[in-house]
Design a protein around this motif. Sequence first.
Motif, PDB file in Angstrom:
ATOM      1  N   GLY A  10      84.215  26.279  48.648  1.00 51.99           N
ATOM      2  CA  GLY A  10      83.361  27.431  48.438  1.00 51.99           C
ATOM      3  C   GLY A  10      82.278  26.733  48.212  1.00 51.99           C
ATOM      4  N   LYS A  11      81.157  27.620  47.388  1.00 50.89           N
ATOM      5  CA  LYS A  11      79.691  27.171  47.052  1.00 50.89           C
ATOM      6  C   LYS A  11      79.977  26.299  45.532  1.00 50.89           C
ATOM      7  CE  LYS A  11      78.402  30.810  48.587  1.00 50.89           C
ATOM      8  NZ  LYS A  11      77.637  32.114  48.907  1.00 50.89           N
ATOM      9  N   ALA A  12      80.776  26.191  45.126  1.00 45.86           N
ATOM     10  CA  ALA A  12      80.031  25.780  44.378  1.00 45.86           C
ATOM     11  C   ALA A  12      82.159  25.122  43.282  1.00 45.86           C
ATOM     12  CB  ALA A  12      80.201  26.842  42.449  1.00 45.86           C
ATOM     13  N   ALA A  32      74.783  23.460  43.236  1.00 47.50           N
ATOM     14  CA  ALA A  32      74.217  25.071  43.011  1.00 47.50           C
ATOM     15  C   ALA A  32      73.525  25.855  44.038  1.00 47.50           C
ATOM     16  CB  ALA A  32      73.227  25.429  41.846  1.00 47.50           C
ATOM     17  N   THR A  33      73.892  26.899  44.021  1.00 47.15           N
ATOM     18  CA  THR A  33      73.401  27.856  45.698  1.00 47.15           C
ATOM     19  C   THR A  33      72.665  28.835  45.150  1.00 47.15           C
ATOM     20  OG1 THR A  33      75.749  29.000  46.890  1.00 47.15           O
ATOM     21  CG2 THR A  33      74.995  26.298  47.402  1.00 47.15           C
ATOM     22  N   ALA A  34      71.579  29.891  45.895  1.00 45.05           N
ATOM     23  CA  ALA A  34      71.229  31.155  45.213  1.00 45.05           C
ATOM     24  C   ALA A  34      70.882  31.231  46.756  1.00 45.05           C
ATOM     25  CB  ALA A  34      70.056  31.068  44.491  1.00 45.05           C
ATOM     26  N   PHE A  35      70.488  32.349  47.124  1.00 47.05           N
ATOM     27  CA  PHE A  35      70.796  33.577  47.764  1.00 47.05           C
ATOM     28  C   PHE A  35      70.903  33.264  49.166  1.00 47.05           C
ATOM     29  CE2 PHE A  35      66.770  32.785  44.676  1.00 47.05           C
ATOM     30  CZ  PHE A  35      66.536  33.617  44.690  1.00 47.05           C
ATOM     31  N   ASP A  36      72.655  33.315  48.716  1.00 48.74           N
ATOM     32  CA  ASP A  36      73.314  33.275  50.509  1.00 48.74           C
ATOM     33  C   ASP A  36      73.432  32.001  50.742  1.00 48.74           C
ATOM     34  OD1 ASP A  36      74.563  35.352  51.212  1.00 48.74           O
ATOM     35  OD2 ASP A  36      73.302  36.351  52.099  1.00 48.74           O
ATOM     36  N   GLY A  37      72.489  30.791  49.840  1.00 50.53           N
ATOM     37  CA  GLY A  37      73.454  29.632  49.596  1.00 50.53           C
ATOM     38  C   GLY A  37      72.074  29.091  50.616  1.00 50.53           C
ATOM     39  N   THR A  38      70.864  29.869  50.827  1.00 52.13           N
ATOM     40  CA  THR A  38      69.280  29.072  51.215  1.00 52.13           C
ATOM     41  C   THR A  38      69.126  28.179  50.074  1.00 52.13           C
ATOM     42  OG1 THR A  38      68.184  31.392  50.769  1.00 52.13           O
ATOM     43  CG2 THR A  38      69.434  31.124  53.003  1.00 52.13           C
ATOM     44  N   ASP A 211      70.804  30.804  32.316  1.00 49.33           N
ATOM     45  CA  ASP A 211      72.212  31.592  33.241  1.00 49.33           C
ATOM     46  C   ASP A 211      71.509  30.729  33.905  1.00 49.33           C
ATOM     47  OD1 ASP A 211      70.767  33.473  34.027  1.00 49.33           O
ATOM     48  OD2 ASP A 211      71.042  34.008  32.157  1.00 49.33           O
ATOM     49  N   LYS A 212      72.096  31.257  35.581  1.00 46.63           N
ATOM     50  CA  LYS A 212      71.928  30.472  36.584  1.00 46.63           C
ATOM     51  C   LYS A 212      70.505  31.001  37.031  1.00 46.63           C
ATOM     52  CE  LYS A 212      73.253  30.143  41.513  1.00 46.63           C
ATOM     53  NZ  LYS A 212      74.480  30.645  41.930  1.00 46.63           N
ATOM     54  N   ASP A 213      69.977  32.017  36.473  1.00 51.73           N
ATOM     55  CA  ASP A 213      68.698  32.261  36.894  1.00 51.73           C
ATOM     56  C   ASP A 213      67.382  31.378  36.444  1.00 51.73           C
ATOM     57  OD1 ASP A 213      68.955  34.898  38.335  1.00 51.73           O
ATOM     58  OD2 ASP A 213      68.278  35.814  36.105  1.00 51.73           O
ATOM     59  N   PHE A 215      67.550  28.260  37.567  1.00 48.89           N
ATOM     60  CA  PHE A 215      68.100  27.975  39.055  1.00 48.89           C
ATOM     61  C   PHE A 215      67.317  28.948  40.419  1.00 48.89           C
ATOM     62  CE2 PHE A 215      69.830  27.608  42.721  1.00 48.89           C
ATOM     63  CZ  PHE A 215      69.927  26.367  43.323  1.00 48.89           C
ATOM     64  N   ARG A 216      67.490  30.393  40.232  1.00 48.16           N
ATOM     65  CA  ARG A 216      67.694  30.428  41.057  1.00 48.16           C
ATOM     66  C   ARG A 216      65.919  31.239  41.399  1.00 48.16           C
ATOM     67  NH1 ARG A 216      71.240  34.358  39.101  1.00 48.16           N
ATOM     68  NH2 ARG A 216      73.880  34.010  39.862  1.00 48.16           N
ATOM     69  N   ARG A 217      65.101  30.779  39.994  1.00 48.26           N
ATOM     70  CA  ARG A 217      63.751  31.663  39.794  1.00 48.26           C
ATOM     71  C   ARG A 217      62.577  30.450  39.217  1.00 48.26           C
ATOM     72  NH1 ARG A 217      64.072  37.672  36.659  1.00 48.26           N
ATOM     73  NH2 ARG A 217      65.860  37.786  38.027  1.00 48.26           N
TER      74      ARG A 217
HETATM   75  N1  ASP Z   1      76.173  31.997  44.735  1.00 48.82           N
HETATM   76  C1  ASP Z   1      74.861  33.199  45.433  1.00 48.82           C
HETATM   77  C2  ASP Z   1      75.148  31.696  46.717  1.00 48.82           C
HETATM   78  O1  ASP Z   1      74.768  30.946  47.198  1.00 48.82           O
HETATM   79  C3  ASP Z   1      73.868  33.458  44.876  1.00 48.82           C
HETATM   80  C4  ASP Z   1      73.852  33.832  43.744  1.00 48.82           C
HETATM   81  O2  ASP Z   1      74.864  33.610  42.349  1.00 48.82           O
HETATM   82  O3  ASP Z   1      72.465  34.001  43.262  1.00 48.82           O
HETATM   83  O4  ASP Z   1      74.712  33.038  47.501  1.00 48.82           O
END
Ligand code: ASP
Length: 238
Positions: A10-12, A32-38, A211-213, A215-217
């Motif tokens: 999987g992704k993680a 780490a991935t975010a936004f559907d792996g994009t 948290d992961k925000d 990374f996301r942001r």
């Molecule tokens: N892990 C999810 C992804 O790669 C999303 C996330 O956690 O924000 O899409």
Amino acid sequence: MEKREQLYEGKAKKVYATDDPNLVIVSYKDDATAFDGTKRGTIMGKGAINNRMSNFLMKKLADAGIPTHFVEELNDRETLVKKVQIVPLEVIIRNVSAGSFAKRYGVEEGIVFDEPTFEFSYKNDDLHDPLLNTSHALALKLATKEEIAAIKSMALKVNDVLKAFFAECGVRLIDFKLEFGRLPDGTIVLADEISPDTCRFWDAKTNEKLDKDRFRRDLGNVEEAYQEMMRRVFGGQQ
Ligand code: ASP
Ligand code: TMP
């Protein structure tokens, strides 16, 4: 316990077979991935942190009477868990507005709810994990009525236990995502992980995101936030 072939990546996490057909080994990655792996990246040390933290929390939940997939931590990154069939629902509980809730309903982050909210997403990457309600889940035969009732009551109990625990660590549990699985006899157990990847944690005093925000942001200090959560959870026990 013998580690055998990789069953899934999987992704993680990766999942490996063992010599026991009812047990698998989960191996946590630093990816780490975010936004559907994009959005993709590496959070150094994340795999070991998520492994240890998730196991610690799963044990705490088991003590509180919530059945989980956890069997035994094998090393830094790897854990033996019961093999389950994952129910394809992402179960999200929110105590405070943030993330997609704030965006979808056009409200600011940080609104404290009187009661936790409960929602499902359909775990399906091709469809981008769409939000769905109980009648949709039943129509799609993703779970039975009884399973959904069990999942809902377990998820709310998880929230009670974790909210109280994190408050002792000086952390606000804003929201989180759970996944559940079916054992061969049909019993529903808590599966997947509970970690800074799958929860929003805000410092109780400053509301700093831990948290992961981060990374996301692109907020910076991503590794530091994961390490700080480790210190908060394990305190002197590390
Ligand atoms: N892990 C999810 C992804 O790669 C999303 C996330 O956690 O924000 O899409
Ligand atoms: P959301 O506000 O983006 O819907 O996220 C709600 C919670 O679920 C948040 O704690 C992060 C977690 N989450 C995951 O664990 N995996 C995901 O793919 C998404 C979108 C959110």
